[in-house]
Design a protein around this motif. Structure first.
Motif, PDB file in Angstrom:
ATOM      1  N   ARG A   1      -7.141  11.424  -6.226  1.00 21.64           N
ATOM      2  CA  ARG A   1      -7.009  10.156  -5.517  1.00 21.64           C
ATOM      3  C   ARG A   1      -7.562  10.287  -4.103  1.00 21.64           C
ATOM      4  O   ARG A   1      -7.394  11.320  -3.450  1.00 21.64           O
ATOM      5  CB  ARG A   1      -5.541   9.727  -5.422  1.00 21.64           C
ATOM      6  CG  ARG A   1      -4.882   9.480  -6.751  1.00 21.64           C
ATOM      7  CD  ARG A   1      -3.738   8.474  -6.640  1.00 21.64           C
ATOM      8  NE  ARG A   1      -2.821   8.753  -5.539  1.00 21.64           N
ATOM      9  CZ  ARG A   1      -1.874   7.895  -5.124  1.00 21.64           C
ATOM     10  NH1 ARG A   1      -1.752   6.722  -5.706  1.00 21.64           N
ATOM     11  NH2 ARG A   1      -1.058   8.220  -4.136  1.00 21.64           N
TER      12      ARG A   1
ATOM     13  N   TYR B   1       0.831  -1.208   0.000  1.00 22.83           N
ATOM     14  CA  TYR B   1       0.000   0.000   0.000  1.00 22.83           C
ATOM     15  C   TYR B   1       0.865   1.257   0.000  1.00 22.83           C
ATOM     16  O   TYR B   1       0.633   2.190  -0.781  1.00 22.83           O
ATOM     17  CB  TYR B   1      -0.938   0.008   1.212  1.00 22.83           C
ATOM     18  CG  TYR B   1      -1.709   1.304   1.350  1.00 22.83           C
ATOM     19  CD1 TYR B   1      -2.925   1.475   0.699  1.00 22.83           C
ATOM     20  CD2 TYR B   1      -1.194   2.366   2.096  1.00 22.83           C
ATOM     21  CE1 TYR B   1      -3.618   2.678   0.795  1.00 22.83           C
ATOM     22  CE2 TYR B   1      -1.877   3.568   2.194  1.00 22.83           C
ATOM     23  CZ  TYR B   1      -3.083   3.717   1.545  1.00 22.83           C
ATOM     24  OH  TYR B   1      -3.760   4.917   1.636  1.00 22.83           O
TER      25      TYR B   1
ATOM     26  N   LEU C   1      -7.244   8.272  -0.505  1.00 25.12           N
ATOM     27  CA  LEU C   1      -6.391   7.301   0.170  1.00 25.12           C
ATOM     28  C   LEU C   1      -7.106   6.731   1.396  1.00 25.12           C
ATOM     29  O   LEU C   1      -7.647   7.480   2.216  1.00 25.12           O
ATOM     30  CB  LEU C   1      -5.078   7.957   0.595  1.00 25.12           C
ATOM     31  CG  LEU C   1      -4.308   8.701  -0.505  1.00 25.12           C
ATOM     32  CD1 LEU C   1      -3.065   9.373   0.073  1.00 25.12           C
ATOM     33  CD2 LEU C   1      -3.922   7.764  -1.640  1.00 25.12           C
TER      34      LEU C   1
ATOM     35  N   ALA D   1       0.998   4.301  -2.643  1.00 26.97           N
ATOM     36  CA  ALA D   1       0.556   5.614  -2.168  1.00 26.97           C
ATOM     37  C   ALA D   1       1.590   6.694  -2.464  1.00 26.97           C
ATOM     38  O   ALA D   1       1.239   7.845  -2.738  1.00 26.97           O
ATOM     39  CB  ALA D   1       0.258   5.562  -0.670  1.00 26.97           C
TER      40      ALA D   1
ATOM     41  N   ARG E   1      -5.997  12.732   3.081  1.00 24.22           N
ATOM     42  CA  ARG E   1      -6.700  11.614   2.452  1.00 24.22           C
ATOM     43  C   ARG E   1      -7.079  11.866   0.996  1.00 24.22           C
ATOM     44  O   ARG E   1      -7.461  10.943   0.283  1.00 24.22           O
ATOM     45  CB  ARG E   1      -7.994  11.291   3.239  1.00 24.22           C
ATOM     46  CG  ARG E   1      -7.764  10.826   4.676  1.00 24.22           C
ATOM     47  CD  ARG E   1      -7.072   9.483   4.706  1.00 24.22           C
ATOM     48  NE  ARG E   1      -6.883   8.961   6.033  1.00 24.22           N
ATOM     49  CZ  ARG E   1      -7.647   8.029   6.597  1.00 24.22           C
ATOM     50  NH1 ARG E   1      -8.673   7.533   5.928  1.00 24.22           N
ATOM     51  NH2 ARG E   1      -7.396   7.597   7.806  1.00 24.22           N
TER      52      ARG E   1
ATOM     53  N   ILE F   1      -6.993   2.559  -2.637  1.00 25.81           N
ATOM     54  CA  ILE F   1      -6.740   3.869  -3.229  1.00 25.81           C
ATOM     55  C   ILE F   1      -7.614   3.980  -4.466  1.00 25.81           C
ATOM     56  O   ILE F   1      -7.486   3.181  -5.399  1.00 25.81           O
ATOM     57  CB  ILE F   1      -5.261   4.040  -3.621  1.00 25.81           C
ATOM     58  CG1 ILE F   1      -4.358   3.908  -2.396  1.00 25.81           C
ATOM     59  CG2 ILE F   1      -5.039   5.388  -4.308  1.00 25.81           C
ATOM     60  CD1 ILE F   1      -2.876   3.812  -2.725  1.00 25.81           C
TER      61      ILE F   1
END
Length: 311
Positions: A67, A19, A69, A23, A46, A76
């Protein structure tokens, strides 16, 4: 008509580590083959907006995505704000699902529409999404293994020069790569294509000090007049990956610092083929540091002369 597709891969690494890798978009050019450069337009805890430059079916494209998160849910989601034709709309999700402590299922979901719902456009997008998704997932798996493997295969370095002149003039020298055959002794031939302003495809034959000649092709993303980021899409045999950038920073006193940065992943299978039967990783690192550094320093030196002559 909206198309929905899914691609999956199983990776032998903890889900949380995978992840984090996805990210952190700054590392995408080193992780995903199609990605040339990514930067943040807006960044929150986020929610974020990112700009992506990548290749699709051999063509260079760029777009802006939003995006969301979700580190707790290991998801995502992304959505292109303004898509590049023939794409009318594009979005999707990275879903990371732990199968065990060191085994993870990664699902990459896409939904998209073609401009005017044209069947030929849709078929083009189908191919691009399928090719890029497969290569992205395979590269993600390989990169995780690389991160947990020998660190000496990755090499990053930079060279800098100070010049009495403007960042714009030094930038112009690096940007006008179609003239490098006349301007740089290590460039044997060059071809520059710029179908969209600021998005270049550069193909070159370069000479090393020992007289060897290498053909490389790079996609370059240009930010006048301070940065040109690039990724090689055709590589010499000694490298699995090569990204870098040219940075021009004005110092406020009439001088400019010009920097060349490289990040390389060595191809260990070809070390003895290229450097001889006794060569090892350490020698390959030294060879690449010298070969790439010599060419970069030569280019920086010529850019310095060019800029200072225009003061």
């Amino acid at each position: 008509m909206t198309r929905e597709v899914e691609h999956t891969i199983t990776i032998g690494a903890p889900a949380a580590d995978i992840y984090e890798l996805i990210a952190e978009v700054e590392n995408w050019p080193q992780i995903f083959p199609p990605t040339v450069y990514v930067d943040h337009v807006e960044r929150g805890e986020r929610e974020e907006r990112i700009r992506i430059w990548a290749t699709a079916n051999g063509a260079a494209k760029n777009w802006t995505s939003r995006r969301s998160l979700d580190p707790e849910g290991l998801r995502i989601t992304f959505r292109q704000e303004v898509s590049t034709p023939p794409v009318a709309a594009m979005g999707g999700t990275w879903a990371i699902e732990p199968l065990g402590e060191r085994e993870t299922l990664v699902r990459l979901l896409h939904d998209y529409r073609a401009v005017d719902n044209d069947p030929e456009h849709l078929a083009w997008i189908d191919r691009a999404v399928d090719d890029n998704s497969r290569s992205e997932l395979a590269a993600l798996k390989a990169n995780v293994e690389l991160l947990t493997g020998p660190q000496e295969l990755t090499l990053s370095f930079e060279d800098s020069v100070s010049l009495d002149g403007s960042a714009k003039d030094a930038y112009d020298f690096i940007n006008e790569a179609q003239l490098w055959q006349q301007r740089l002794p290590h460039v044997a031939s060059v071809e520059l294509r710029e179908d969209e302003p600021g998005l270049q495809v550069l193909r070159m034959d370069t000479r090393t000090k020992d007289g060897a000649q290498h053909t490389t092709e790079s996609v370059r993303v240009c930010f006048p007049h301070h940065k040109i980021a690039y990724k090689q899409t055709t590589l010499p045999a000694l490298m699995k990956l090569h990204t870098g950038y040219w940075q021009l920073t004005e110092n406020g006193n009439g001088t400019t610092t010009a920097t060349s940065q490289h990040t390389v992943v060595l191809n260990p299978e070809n070390i003895t083929k290229i450097l001889g039967s006794d060569a090892d990783v350490a020698q390959a690192r030294t060879f690449l540091r010298n070969a790439l550094g010599n060419n970069s320093r030569a280019t920086l030196g010529q850019a310095k002369e060019y800029a200072e002559a225009r003061r």
